[in-house]
Enzyme design. Structure first.
Site, PDB file in Angstrom:
ATOM      1  N   CYS A 173      -6.507  -9.311  -5.431  1.00  0.00           N
ATOM      2  CA  CYS A 173      -5.076  -9.382  -5.680  1.00  0.00           C
ATOM      3  C   CYS A 173      -4.231  -9.236  -4.419  1.00  0.00           C
ATOM      4  CB  CYS A 173      -4.689  -8.325  -6.710  1.00  0.00           C
ATOM      5  SG  CYS A 173      -5.618  -8.509  -8.254  1.00  0.00           S
TER       6      CYS A 173
ATOM      7  N   HIS B 219       3.426  -3.252  -5.428  1.00  0.00           N
ATOM      8  CA  HIS B 219       2.291  -3.906  -6.088  1.00  0.00           C
ATOM      9  C   HIS B 219       2.218  -3.466  -7.545  1.00  0.00           C
ATOM     10  CE1 HIS B 219      -1.653  -5.747  -6.556  1.00  0.00           C
ATOM     11  NE2 HIS B 219      -2.074  -4.620  -7.102  1.00  0.00           N
TER      12      HIS B 219
ATOM     13  N   GLU C 238       0.164   4.174  -5.009  1.00  0.00           N
ATOM     14  CA  GLU C 238       1.153   3.481  -4.176  1.00  0.00           C
ATOM     15  C   GLU C 238       2.371   4.362  -3.932  1.00  0.00           C
ATOM     16  OE1 GLU C 238       3.380  -0.859  -3.847  1.00  0.00           O
ATOM     17  OE2 GLU C 238       2.422  -0.288  -5.739  1.00  0.00           O
TER      18      GLU C 238
ATOM     19  N   LYS D 102       6.082  -7.289 -11.438  1.00  0.00           N
ATOM     20  CA  LYS D 102       4.994  -7.655 -12.345  1.00  0.00           C
ATOM     21  C   LYS D 102       5.323  -7.268 -13.782  1.00  0.00           C
ATOM     22  CE  LYS D 102       1.169  -7.463  -9.004  1.00  0.00           C
ATOM     23  NZ  LYS D 102       1.943  -7.041  -7.805  1.00  0.00           N
TER      24      LYS D 102
ATOM     25  N   HIS E 114       0.638 -10.016 -13.838  1.00  0.00           N
ATOM     26  CA  HIS E 114      -0.093  -9.922 -12.567  1.00  0.00           C
ATOM     27  C   HIS E 114      -0.800 -11.252 -12.314  1.00  0.00           C
ATOM     28  CE1 HIS E 114      -2.184  -8.610  -9.188  1.00  0.00           C
ATOM     29  NE2 HIS E 114      -2.941  -7.647  -9.682  1.00  0.00           N
TER      30      HIS E 114
ATOM     31  N   PHE F 110      -9.018  -5.440  -5.676  1.00  0.00           N
ATOM     32  CA  PHE F 110     -10.365  -4.911  -5.887  1.00  0.00           C
ATOM     33  C   PHE F 110     -11.179  -5.069  -4.607  1.00  0.00           C
ATOM     34  CE2 PHE F 110     -10.777  -5.602 -10.804  1.00  0.00           C
ATOM     35  CZ  PHE F 110      -9.814  -4.637 -11.010  1.00  0.00           C
TER      36      PHE F 110
END
Length: 415
Positions: free
Chosen positions: A164, A304, A315, A336, A341, A402
């Protein structure tokens, strides 16, 4: 001496709109793109909804033969990049084609093609029934290749894959190639077409996605105390990056300047972010240092934040560590909540949001967050429910993936 790098073209294909104008209108108005999945029968899946493209017909942009030769992730890349290239207005025929490149990103590549072809093989009782287009449609680098072939760009051409964080990785690479003089123009961004049974099923098995099947529109709720996972999205975001002197010489419209970018690794877990946000913090620090800025020089941070219990907080911890938990002017929102996403394409559309926030002096909201997680201190300026007018001169886009990938890009109003 390094070259300055600016944005001269943008393009979008998203769950909120099939072009930049409609996309930006949807983002500013706090529109949700989530709805029950129509692409396949998801009735037996744990999560039955996603943020799909609306009223998208690839044959309006590509002829039918081209559509058959491209996986949807490549179709999306072509549509968004076509818009960005037209917006930029440069003519490759008036340049050395080796000065124009493509660096594109996709986290999964041709997932739909893979799924369809393996199913076809299984139905054939083990007899090889694969299409000669199976491999060309499947491989993740085909989007960058097809943008190049379609437009005659003969410079740097490859694909980034960092889950991502993919699009920001592509944008960073394009930024670095231009500022070191190895290209004058690079088309960059990312595309993803992950709303397939295999992809949705895999993330359902991980229990990573929201299960608010009774009301999909409010399922993505970053920073909310009751958040329960992300909502899948699809589409593409494209940018034309250009050497500043080249753009100026041809009288190009300049949206913003890219001043810094950085990547780090968490080195912590296959799928979870570092709980203290150490990798994210360092990436933000490097991107800001490259920009000649401090965190307090920012006006807007596009987080994010995917609406997962662990990821959102890590975050926030990274942000707090940069501000030392002191009050500041930096406004934070998680878009998002509206787009879903887009995986490898997330950074592409979120870069556009940062750029348009600078252009229009508007910060889009985080929707659906009704009760902020008590672990998030009030020193973090969350923009909730509605967009706000704000004099945005500098913005940061955060993406994490990831494998522990952290990729950050900083945009600033052209000085």
């Amino acid at each position: 001496m390094t070259n300055r790098v600016v944005v001269t073209g943008i393009g979008a294909l998203t769950p909120l709109g099939n072009n930049v104008k409609d996309f930006w209108s949807g983002v500013k108005s706090g529109k949700s793109g989530a709805a029950p999945i129509t692409r396949f029968d998801a009735s037996l899946f744990r999560t039955k909804f996603a943020c799909e493209l609306k009223n998208f017909d690839p044959t309006l942009f590509l002829d039918r033969a081209e559509v058959k030769r491209m996986d949807p992730f490549t179709q999306y890349a072509i549509v968004a990049s076509d818009e960005a290239i037209a917006d930029s207005g440069f003519n490759v025929n008036e340049m050395d084609p080796f000065d124009v490149g493509v660096i594109w990103g996709s986290g999964q590549g041709g997932m739909q093609t893979f799924e369809e072809q393996v199913a076809e093989y299984a139905l054939g009782n083990g007899q090889p029934r694969f299409s000669p287009f199976f491999v060309p449609k499947l491989i993740a680098n085909m989007a960058s290749g097809m943008i190049s072939i379609r437009n005659g760009y003969m410079g740097i051409n490859y694909t980034t894959v960092s889950a991502c964080a993919t699009s920001n990785s592509a944008i960073m690479d394009a930024f670095n190639y231009i500022r070191t003089g190895q290209a004058k123009i690079i088309v960059t961004g990312g595309s993803e077409a992950p709303i397939t049974a295999a992809s949705i099923g895999g993330f359902c098995a991980m229990k990573a996605m929201s299960v608010r099947n009774d009301d999909p529109a409010v399922a993505s709720r970053p920073f909310d105390v009751a958040r329960d996972g992300f909502v899948m999205g699809e589409g593409a975001g494209a940018l034309v990056l250009e050497d500043y002197d080249h753009a100026k010489s041809r009288g190009a419209h300049i949206y913003a300047e890219i001043t810094g970018a950085a990547m780090t690794a968490d080195a912590y877990h296959m799928t979870a972010t570092h709980p203290e946000g150490l990798g994210a913090k360092r990436a933000m620090e490097i991107a800001l240092k490259t920009s000649g800025m401090n965190f307090q020089d920012l006006d807007y941070l596009n987080a994010h934040a995917t609406s997962t219990p662990v990821g959102d907080l890590s975050e926030i911890k990274a942000i707090i560590s940069l501000t030392k938990n002191e009050k500041n002017k930096v406004q934070v929102s998680a878009t998002k909540s509206m787009t879903g996403h887009l995986m490898g394409a997330a950074g592409g559309i979120e870069a556009l949001i940062c750029i348009l926030a600078i252009r229009d002096r508007v910060i889009p909201p985080t929707i659906n967050t009704t009760e902020v997680d008590p672990d998030i201190p009030q020193s973090v300026n969350l923009v909730l429910k509605e967009a706000i007018d704000f004099p945005v001169k500098a913005a940061m886009s955060n993406t994490f993936g990831f494998g522990g990938h952290n990729s950050i890009v900083v945009f600033r109003e052209l000085a």
